[in-house]
Design a protein around this motif. Structure first.
Motif, PDB file in Angstrom:
ATOM      1  N   PRO A  75      10.529 -18.296   8.118  1.00 51.85           N
ATOM      2  CA  PRO A  75      10.102 -19.382   7.232  1.00 51.85           C
ATOM      3  C   PRO A  75       8.592 -19.388   7.045  1.00 51.85           C
ATOM      4  O   PRO A  75       7.832 -19.307   8.013  1.00 51.85           O
ATOM      5  CB  PRO A  75      10.579 -20.638   7.969  1.00 51.85           C
ATOM      6  N   GLY A  76       8.159 -19.466   5.803  1.00 57.77           N
ATOM      7  CA  GLY A  76       6.736 -19.491   5.505  1.00 57.77           C
ATOM      8  C   GLY A  76       6.052 -18.146   5.508  1.00 57.77           C
ATOM      9  O   GLY A  76       4.857 -18.048   5.193  1.00 57.77           O
ATOM     10  N   GLU A  77       6.776 -17.073   5.840  1.00 53.69           N
ATOM     11  CA  GLU A  77       6.181 -15.735   5.865  1.00 53.69           C
ATOM     12  C   GLU A  77       6.067 -15.188   4.449  1.00 53.69           C
ATOM     13  O   GLU A  77       7.040 -15.190   3.695  1.00 53.69           O
ATOM     14  CB  GLU A  77       7.036 -14.803   6.710  1.00 53.69           C
ATOM     15  N   ILE A  78       4.883 -14.730   4.075  1.00 52.14           N
ATOM     16  CA  ILE A  78       4.624 -14.204   2.733  1.00 52.14           C
ATOM     17  C   ILE A  78       4.113 -12.776   2.861  1.00 52.14           C
ATOM     18  O   ILE A  78       3.125 -12.522   3.560  1.00 52.14           O
ATOM     19  CB  ILE A  78       3.610 -15.077   1.981  1.00 52.14           C
ATOM     20  N   VAL A  79       4.791 -11.862   2.195  1.00 55.18           N
ATOM     21  CA  VAL A  79       4.464 -10.443   2.279  1.00 55.18           C
ATOM     22  C   VAL A  79       3.805  -9.983   0.988  1.00 55.18           C
ATOM     23  O   VAL A  79       4.387 -10.107  -0.092  1.00 55.18           O
ATOM     24  CB  VAL A  79       5.727  -9.604   2.557  1.00 55.18           C
ATOM     25  N   HIS A  80       2.595  -9.468   1.090  1.00 57.04           N
ATOM     26  CA  HIS A  80       1.854  -8.933  -0.049  1.00 57.04           C
ATOM     27  C   HIS A  80       2.151  -7.434  -0.122  1.00 57.04           C
ATOM     28  O   HIS A  80       1.808  -6.687   0.800  1.00 57.04           O
ATOM     29  CB  HIS A  80       0.356  -9.175   0.119  1.00 57.04           C
ATOM     30  N   VAL A  81       2.801  -7.011  -1.192  1.00 52.94           N
ATOM     31  CA  VAL A  81       3.300  -5.637  -1.309  1.00 52.94           C
ATOM     32  C   VAL A  81       2.265  -4.760  -2.027  1.00 52.94           C
ATOM     33  O   VAL A  81       1.970  -4.984  -3.208  1.00 52.94           O
ATOM     34  CB  VAL A  81       4.634  -5.610  -2.081  1.00 52.94           C
ATOM     35  N   PRO A  82       1.711  -3.750  -1.369  1.00 50.59           N
ATOM     36  CA  PRO A  82       0.723  -2.881  -2.014  1.00 50.59           C
ATOM     37  C   PRO A  82       1.365  -2.023  -3.101  1.00 50.59           C
ATOM     38  O   PRO A  82       2.529  -1.618  -2.992  1.00 50.59           O
ATOM     39  CB  PRO A  82       0.204  -1.999  -0.874  1.00 50.59           C
ATOM     40  N   ALA A  83       0.607  -1.745  -4.154  1.00 54.65           N
ATOM     41  CA  ALA A  83       1.070  -0.826  -5.185  1.00 54.65           C
ATOM     42  C   ALA A  83       1.184   0.575  -4.587  1.00 54.65           C
ATOM     43  O   ALA A  83       0.466   0.923  -3.642  1.00 54.65           O
ATOM     44  CB  ALA A  83       0.099  -0.825  -6.365  1.00 54.65           C
ATOM     45  N   PRO A  84       2.085   1.416  -5.105  1.00 56.68           N
ATOM     46  CA  PRO A  84       2.257   2.774  -4.577  1.00 56.68           C
ATOM     47  C   PRO A  84       0.965   3.587  -4.657  1.00 56.68           C
ATOM     48  O   PRO A  84       0.103   3.336  -5.502  1.00 56.68           O
ATOM     49  CB  PRO A  84       3.340   3.360  -5.492  1.00 56.68           C
ATOM     50  N   GLY A  85       0.849   4.570  -3.772  1.00 51.39           N
ATOM     51  CA  GLY A  85      -0.281   5.494  -3.792  1.00 51.39           C
ATOM     52  C   GLY A  85      -1.492   5.036  -3.017  1.00 51.39           C
ATOM     53  O   GLY A  85      -2.548   5.679  -3.077  1.00 51.39           O
ATOM     54  N   GLN A  86      -1.386   3.925  -2.270  1.00 53.08           N
ATOM     55  CA  GLN A  86      -2.541   3.403  -1.538  1.00 53.08           C
ATOM     56  C   GLN A  86      -2.352   3.437  -0.019  1.00 53.08           C
ATOM     57  O   GLN A  86      -3.098   2.796   0.717  1.00 53.08           O
ATOM     58  CB  GLN A  86      -2.811   1.951  -1.950  1.00 53.08           C
ATOM     59  N   GLU A  87      -1.364   4.190   0.428  1.00 53.19           N
ATOM     60  CA  GLU A  87      -1.047   4.197   1.851  1.00 53.19           C
ATOM     61  C   GLU A  87      -2.246   4.536   2.741  1.00 53.19           C
ATOM     62  O   GLU A  87      -2.446   3.886   3.785  1.00 53.19           O
ATOM     63  CB  GLU A  87       0.113   5.156   2.136  1.00 53.19           C
ATOM     64  N   PRO A  88      -3.085   5.528   2.408  1.00 57.11           N
ATOM     65  CA  PRO A  88      -4.215   5.834   3.299  1.00 57.11           C
ATOM     66  C   PRO A  88      -5.145   4.639   3.509  1.00 57.11           C
ATOM     67  O   PRO A  88      -5.708   4.489   4.593  1.00 57.11           O
ATOM     68  CB  PRO A  88      -4.935   6.977   2.565  1.00 57.11           C
ATOM     69  N   LEU A  89      -5.277   3.798   2.490  1.00 58.87           N
ATOM     70  CA  LEU A  89      -6.157   2.637   2.615  1.00 58.87           C
ATOM     71  C   LEU A  89      -5.513   1.545   3.450  1.00 58.87           C
ATOM     72  O   LEU A  89      -6.075   1.120   4.464  1.00 58.87           O
ATOM     73  CB  LEU A  89      -6.512   2.097   1.227  1.00 58.87           C
ATOM     74  N   TRP A  90      -4.338   1.089   3.066  1.00 58.80           N
ATOM     75  CA  TRP A  90      -3.806  -0.094   3.747  1.00 58.80           C
ATOM     76  C   TRP A  90      -3.260   0.207   5.136  1.00 58.80           C
ATOM     77  O   TRP A  90      -3.293  -0.661   6.017  1.00 58.80           O
ATOM     78  CB  TRP A  90      -2.782  -0.820   2.884  1.00 58.80           C
ATOM     79  N   ARG A  91      -2.804   1.435   5.373  1.00 59.24           N
ATOM     80  CA  ARG A  91      -2.312   1.754   6.723  1.00 59.24           C
ATOM     81  C   ARG A  91      -3.464   1.871   7.734  1.00 59.24           C
ATOM     82  O   ARG A  91      -3.228   1.798   8.945  1.00 59.24           O
ATOM     83  CB  ARG A  91      -1.499   3.043   6.705  1.00 59.24           C
ATOM     84  N   ALA A  92      -4.679   2.024   7.237  1.00 56.33           N
ATOM     85  CA  ALA A  92      -5.835   2.103   8.134  1.00 56.33           C
ATOM     86  C   ALA A  92      -6.396   0.726   8.486  1.00 56.33           C
ATOM     87  O   ALA A  92      -7.261   0.611   9.352  1.00 56.33           O
ATOM     88  CB  ALA A  92      -6.935   2.952   7.484  1.00 56.33           C
ATOM     89  N   LEU A  93      -5.898  -0.308   7.827  1.00 55.83           N
ATOM     90  CA  LEU A  93      -6.373  -1.656   8.105  1.00 55.83           C
ATOM     91  C   LEU A  93      -5.775  -2.177   9.406  1.00 55.83           C
ATOM     92  O   LEU A  93      -4.761  -1.675   9.890  1.00 55.83           O
ATOM     93  CB  LEU A  93      -6.006  -2.585   6.941  1.00 55.83           C
TER      94      LEU A  93
END
Length: 251
Positions: A75-93
């Motif tokens: 409940p209350g959990e909100i998932v921000h879905v990254p656009a494809p092709g950005q895995e190197p950026l967001w997986r490093a966060l």
């Protein structure tokens, strides 16, 4: 815009201020489904309304495009879905990383205008709703009814309510208050968002009052010219009404 909400408060900022376009936040968790923030302006898909798109900007200026926003498993959990092709950026966060969450305002504002227009339509067609969809391109409501509907009459009714510039307000009531007033619920297919002990009521003054967790404009005049583009008989007990913006159709 002054950012006066304390960081880490876990607030769904769009609930109280649909006009807010960005906020500072920190990443709480991230996995293959997307990123969760300690607070956000992004509305997650629900109640028939599409999820927001936008971007998360890092302190160093890098931007992570968000293609969709979805509700998580909790409940209350909100998932921000990254656009494809950005895995190197967001997986490093990492959790704790500071970001500026910024929605695609033009798209969100169309959602708000359409969503408010569907409430006007509910006032014009006094029957239960058993399906809805609110996107940036169109909105539709499915009414549980057998009578025919006239497209031109509905468009004229919408134009009248828009021109009358009715204020749009919200307030909260308890689950118990809603249970004591079941007639407030118009939807058969989407139930009011619960889980916190209170439910938000959306009121278009003098026109409509019903539970709704979506985003809306502050006055019906802000909707602009909206018309009924199609009326369909979907089944023996269902009439579908589709809305569009007059400016789009004129192109």
């Amino acid at each position: 815009m002054v950012d006066d909400t304390p960081p880490g408060s876990g607030v769904e900022l769009f609930r109280e201020d649909a006009q807010r376009r960005e906020c500072s936040a920190r990443i709480v968790t991230l996995d293959e489904r997307g990123l969760r923030l300690d607070r956000t302006v992004f509305y997650p898909h629900g109640g028939g309304q599409a999820g927001d798109r936008g971007e998360l900007e890092l302190d160093d200026g890098r931007r992570l495009a968000i293609i969709d926003t979805r509700k998580g498993e909790q409940p209350g959990e909100i998932v921000h879905v990254p656009a494809p092709g950005q895995e190197p950026l967001w997986r490093a966060l990492a959790p704790g990383t500071a970001v500026t969450a910024r929605i695609d305002w033009a798209r969100r504002h169309r959602h708000m205008r359409f969503h408010t227009a569907t409430h006007l339509l509910c006032a014009l067609v006094p029957h239960p709703v058993d399906g809805c969809s609110i996107t940036a391109d169109y909105a539709r409501l499915d009414f549980h009814m057998t009578e025919p509907l006239d497209k031109d009459e509905l468009s004229a009714g919408l134009a009248r309510l828009v021109a009358q510039a009715h204020p749009v307000r919200q307030r909260w009531i308890s689950d118990a208050e809603l249970d004591a007033n079941p007639g407030l619920v118009r939807s058969m297919s989407v139930q009011p968002p619960r889980g916190t002990g209170q439910v938000r009521l959306l009121e278009i003054v003098g026109v409509d009052l019903q539970p709704c967790g979506g985003t809306h404009v502050a006055n019906t005049a802000e909707i602009g010219a909206v018309i009924v583009t199609k009326v369909e008989k979907k089944s023996a007990m269902t009439r579908r009404v589709v809305l569009g913006f007059a400016a789009d159709i004129a192109r």
